[in-house]
Design a protein around this motif. Sequence first.
Motif, PDB file in Angstrom:
ATOM      1  N   THR A  55       4.457  29.093 -19.436  1.00 21.88           N
ATOM      2  CA  THR A  55       3.286  29.898 -19.134  1.00 21.88           C
ATOM      3  C   THR A  55       2.993  30.788 -20.327  1.00 21.88           C
ATOM      4  OG1 THR A  55       2.257  31.315 -17.462  1.00 21.88           O
ATOM      5  CG2 THR A  55       4.535  31.826 -18.055  1.00 21.88           C
ATOM      6  N   GLN A  56       1.901  31.504 -20.288  1.00 16.78           N
ATOM      7  CA  GLN A  56       1.530  32.340 -21.434  1.00 16.78           C
ATOM      8  C   GLN A  56       0.902  33.646 -20.978  1.00 16.78           C
ATOM      9  OE1 GLN A  56      -1.118  29.216 -23.015  1.00 16.78           O
ATOM     10  NE2 GLN A  56      -2.786  30.697 -22.901  1.00 16.78           N
ATOM     11  N   ILE A  57       1.024  34.654 -21.835  1.00 16.70           N
ATOM     12  CA  ILE A  57       0.482  35.984 -21.573  1.00 16.70           C
ATOM     13  C   ILE A  57      -0.218  36.469 -22.839  1.00 16.70           C
ATOM     14  CG2 ILE A  57       1.004  38.370 -20.947  1.00 16.70           C
ATOM     15  CD1 ILE A  57       3.612  37.391 -19.690  1.00 16.70           C
ATOM     16  N   GLU A  58      -1.412  36.995 -22.655  1.00 11.35           N
ATOM     17  CA  GLU A  58      -2.115  37.586 -23.803  1.00 11.35           C
ATOM     18  C   GLU A  58      -1.532  38.968 -24.071  1.00 11.35           C
ATOM     19  OE1 GLU A  58      -6.666  38.619 -25.319  1.00 11.35           O
ATOM     20  OE2 GLU A  58      -6.326  37.401 -23.523  1.00 11.35           O
ATOM     21  N   LEU A  59      -1.181  39.227 -25.341  1.00  9.52           N
ATOM     22  CA  LEU A  59      -0.524  40.476 -25.704  1.00  9.52           C
ATOM     23  C   LEU A  59      -1.539  41.580 -25.983  1.00  9.52           C
ATOM     24  CD1 LEU A  59       2.178  38.973 -28.088  1.00  9.52           C
ATOM     25  CD2 LEU A  59       2.494  39.750 -25.721  1.00  9.52           C
ATOM     26  N   THR A  60      -1.134  42.813 -25.658  1.00 11.65           N
ATOM     27  CA  THR A  60      -1.974  43.966 -25.993  1.00 11.65           C
ATOM     28  C   THR A  60      -1.959  44.209 -27.492  1.00 11.65           C
ATOM     29  OG1 THR A  60      -1.315  44.947 -23.877  1.00 11.65           O
ATOM     30  CG2 THR A  60      -2.409  46.395 -25.464  1.00 11.65           C
ATOM     31  N   GLU A  61      -0.771  44.124 -28.084  1.00 10.19           N
ATOM     32  CA  GLU A  61      -0.597  44.263 -29.539  1.00 10.19           C
ATOM     33  C   GLU A  61       0.501  43.314 -29.974  1.00 10.19           C
ATOM     34  OE1 GLU A  61       0.394  48.262 -30.548  1.00 10.19           O
ATOM     35  OE2 GLU A  61      -1.328  49.148 -29.524  1.00 10.19           O
ATOM     36  N   SER A  62       0.435  42.867 -31.211  1.00  7.78           N
ATOM     37  CA  SER A  62       1.534  42.056 -31.749  1.00  7.78           C
ATOM     38  C   SER A  62       1.578  42.174 -33.256  1.00  7.78           C
ATOM     39  CB  SER A  62       1.375  40.582 -31.346  1.00  7.78           C
ATOM     40  OG  SER A  62       0.268  39.991 -31.973  1.00  7.78           O
ATOM     41  N   ASP A  63       2.792  42.147 -33.785  1.00  3.49           N
ATOM     42  CA  ASP A  63       3.008  42.232 -35.218  1.00  3.49           C
ATOM     43  C   ASP A  63       4.091  41.217 -35.569  1.00  3.49           C
ATOM     44  OD1 ASP A  63       3.322  42.863 -37.860  1.00  3.49           O
ATOM     45  OD2 ASP A  63       4.328  44.788 -37.500  1.00  3.49           O
ATOM     46  N   GLY A  64       3.678  40.108 -36.145  1.00  2.00           N
ATOM     47  CA  GLY A  64       4.626  39.064 -36.507  1.00  2.00           C
ATOM     48  C   GLY A  64       4.662  37.959 -35.461  1.00  2.00           C
ATOM     49  N   SER A  65       5.430  36.921 -35.762  1.00 13.10           N
ATOM     50  CA  SER A  65       5.580  35.789 -34.852  1.00 13.10           C
ATOM     51  C   SER A  65       7.022  35.291 -34.926  1.00 13.10           C
ATOM     52  CB  SER A  65       4.605  34.671 -35.212  1.00 13.10           C
ATOM     53  OG  SER A  65       4.836  34.208 -36.531  1.00 13.10           O
ATOM     54  N   GLY A  66       7.412  34.536 -33.914  1.00 17.88           N
ATOM     55  CA  GLY A  66       8.772  34.012 -33.879  1.00 17.88           C
ATOM     56  C   GLY A  66       9.166  33.646 -32.463  1.00 17.88           C
ATOM     57  N   ARG A  67      10.366  33.130 -32.304  1.00 16.55           N
ATOM     58  CA  ARG A  67      10.843  32.748 -30.967  1.00 16.55           C
ATOM     59  C   ARG A  67      12.313  33.114 -30.817  1.00 16.55           C
ATOM     60  NH1 ARG A  67      12.588  27.093 -30.799  1.00 16.55           N
ATOM     61  NH2 ARG A  67      11.682  26.902 -28.712  1.00 16.55           N
ATOM     62  N   PHE A  68      12.680  33.458 -29.588  1.00 15.68           N
ATOM     63  CA  PHE A  68      14.046  33.842 -29.278  1.00 15.68           C
ATOM     64  C   PHE A  68      14.285  33.600 -27.786  1.00 15.68           C
ATOM     65  CE2 PHE A  68      11.280  37.478 -28.794  1.00 15.68           C
ATOM     66  CZ  PHE A  68      11.684  38.080 -27.613  1.00 15.68           C
ATOM     67  N   ALA A  69      15.538  33.722 -27.357  1.00 17.95           N
ATOM     68  CA  ALA A  69      15.887  33.496 -25.951  1.00 17.95           C
ATOM     69  C   ALA A  69      16.642  34.702 -25.405  1.00 17.95           C
ATOM     70  CB  ALA A  69      16.737  32.233 -25.812  1.00 17.95           C
ATOM     71  N   ILE A  70      16.404  35.001 -24.108  1.00 16.02           N
ATOM     72  CA  ILE A  70      17.067  36.113 -23.431  1.00 16.02           C
ATOM     73  C   ILE A  70      17.609  35.619 -22.092  1.00 16.02           C
ATOM     74  CG2 ILE A  70      16.799  38.412 -22.422  1.00 16.02           C
ATOM     75  CD1 ILE A  70      14.565  39.012 -24.268  1.00 16.02           C
ATOM     76  N   GLY A  71      18.825  36.046 -21.751  1.00 11.59           N
ATOM     77  CA  GLY A  71      19.410  35.704 -20.462  1.00 11.59           C
ATOM     78  C   GLY A  71      18.498  36.108 -19.320  1.00 11.59           C
ATOM     79  N   ASN A  72      18.255  35.192 -18.373  1.00 10.02           N
ATOM     80  CA  ASN A  72      17.216  35.421 -17.363  1.00 10.02           C
ATOM     81  C   ASN A  72      17.508  36.626 -16.471  1.00 10.02           C
ATOM     82  OD1 ASN A  72      17.978  34.394 -14.371  1.00 10.02           O
ATOM     83  ND2 ASN A  72      19.111  33.170 -15.847  1.00 10.02           N
ATOM     84  N   GLN A  73      18.757  36.815 -16.057  1.00 11.81           N
ATOM     85  CA  GLN A  73      19.041  37.884 -15.114  1.00 11.81           C
ATOM     86  C   GLN A  73      18.914  39.259 -15.750  1.00 11.81           C
ATOM     87  OE1 GLN A  73      19.521  36.592 -11.911  1.00 11.81           O
ATOM     88  NE2 GLN A  73      18.840  38.689 -11.536  1.00 11.81           N
ATOM     89  N   PHE A  74      19.297  39.366 -17.028  1.00 15.27           N
ATOM     90  CA  PHE A  74      19.185  40.648 -17.715  1.00 15.27           C
ATOM     91  C   PHE A  74      17.732  41.119 -17.765  1.00 15.27           C
ATOM     92  CE2 PHE A  74      23.099  38.916 -19.731  1.00 15.27           C
ATOM     93  CZ  PHE A  74      23.972  39.915 -19.311  1.00 15.27           C
ATOM     94  N   ILE A  75      16.857  40.241 -18.243  1.00  8.72           N
ATOM     95  CA  ILE A  75      15.474  40.664 -18.442  1.00  8.72           C
ATOM     96  C   ILE A  75      14.749  40.806 -17.100  1.00  8.72           C
ATOM     97  CG2 ILE A  75      14.613  38.308 -18.800  1.00  8.72           C
ATOM     98  CD1 ILE A  75      13.431  41.489 -20.653  1.00  8.72           C
ATOM     99  N   LEU A  76      15.087  39.957 -16.117  1.00 12.05           N
ATOM    100  CA  LEU A  76      14.449  40.078 -14.807  1.00 12.05           C
ATOM    101  C   LEU A  76      14.773  41.418 -14.158  1.00 12.05           C
ATOM    102  CD1 LEU A  76      14.857  36.582 -13.076  1.00 12.05           C
ATOM    103  CD2 LEU A  76      12.717  37.791 -13.474  1.00 12.05           C
TER     104      LEU A  76
END
Length: 374
Positions: A55-76
């Motif tokens: 899925t995708q979300i339009e950002l309010t602000e952004s500086d730079g680009s890239g990709r990373f992963a986060i453990g689902n339970q932590f961020i939820l």
Amino acid sequence: MRFTLSSTTLSSKLSALSRVINSKNALPILGDFVFEVNENILYLTASDSENVMKTQIELTESDGSGRFAIGNQFILDAVKGISEQPITFDVNLEQNSAKISYQNGLFSLTIDNADEFPMAQPISDYANSITMPNLTLAENINRSLFATAQDELRPVMNGIYFDLNSDCLAIVASDGHKLVRNKVFTIQSEQPASFILPKKPANLLKNLLGKDGGDVVIRFDERNAEVNYGDGTLQCRLIEGRFPNYNSVIPQNNPNEIRVDRLALLAALRRVQPFANNSSNLIRFHVEGSTLQLDAEDYDFSRTATERMTCDYNGNSMSIGFKGSAFIEILNSFDCQDVIIKLADPSRAGLVLPSEQPENQDVLMLMMPMLINN
């Protein structure tokens, strides 16, 4: 890399994606969400190796680009309790860390390398395609899921069968005892094509679809399918094999016809079902004149129940047995006022239809009878 977005939007998107993640994973990275920022859009991905949701979300602000992963339970857990406000991610890809700040606080956590996340299988360039209204697909999945099997010996029965032909798109599910067949007449193809959608992606779509308008596009080849809905995509592995000839088991001549109030019959079945034998769950339907009588009995515990209700009946008097819990599931899957039950004799399958068919559709449900001990 730094970006800002709505806290509640992020929470709702992650909550939807989390349904695809298994509690135990062969690869630890499959317990993560993948975040990818590109041109002021945040792309979110989750997977269990066979199903991939994006899925995708339009950002309010952004500086730079890239990709990373986060453990689902932590961020939820971190974002679900934050009220609607901007939330900012400061991500250091070299140090594998992220700081997440909001109005009254800040927390930091370790991130993972998203390159380890398995890629989804691409859909063939020669894939077939089906376009249908979002709501129509949601309704048909909801009507069909309860009839799917849990059969290790016949895995083709464990999903929902989509059969595209020159007359319609038929959406079918069966466990050998009950069957659901939905026909959507607005979708046709001169080139026949079919696929079997497994139960898990069907459940995921059931929770995602029907909330807004628009169309859903399904692209599929022999092994995989891709469902594009609104701002999201679900890719899944299909069940391989040949689905049985469902048309051959649907009786063409059931002359005895009962018309009865659906909610009244549903309530009556729920009252008598607890008195049925636990192993068989048999309910005896006896119809004569304008009376439908339901009987349940369990002689092991000396308990019986009988309930009568009025109906419109055209046919000879008859007694036929059905599994009570399965009949309740069938009635729950309709939303019409009356249902029509078509019978031939106590040894042949009964058909259950809505009194009014959905627009441009034909819905039919079949129940195999059970032997009544006289």
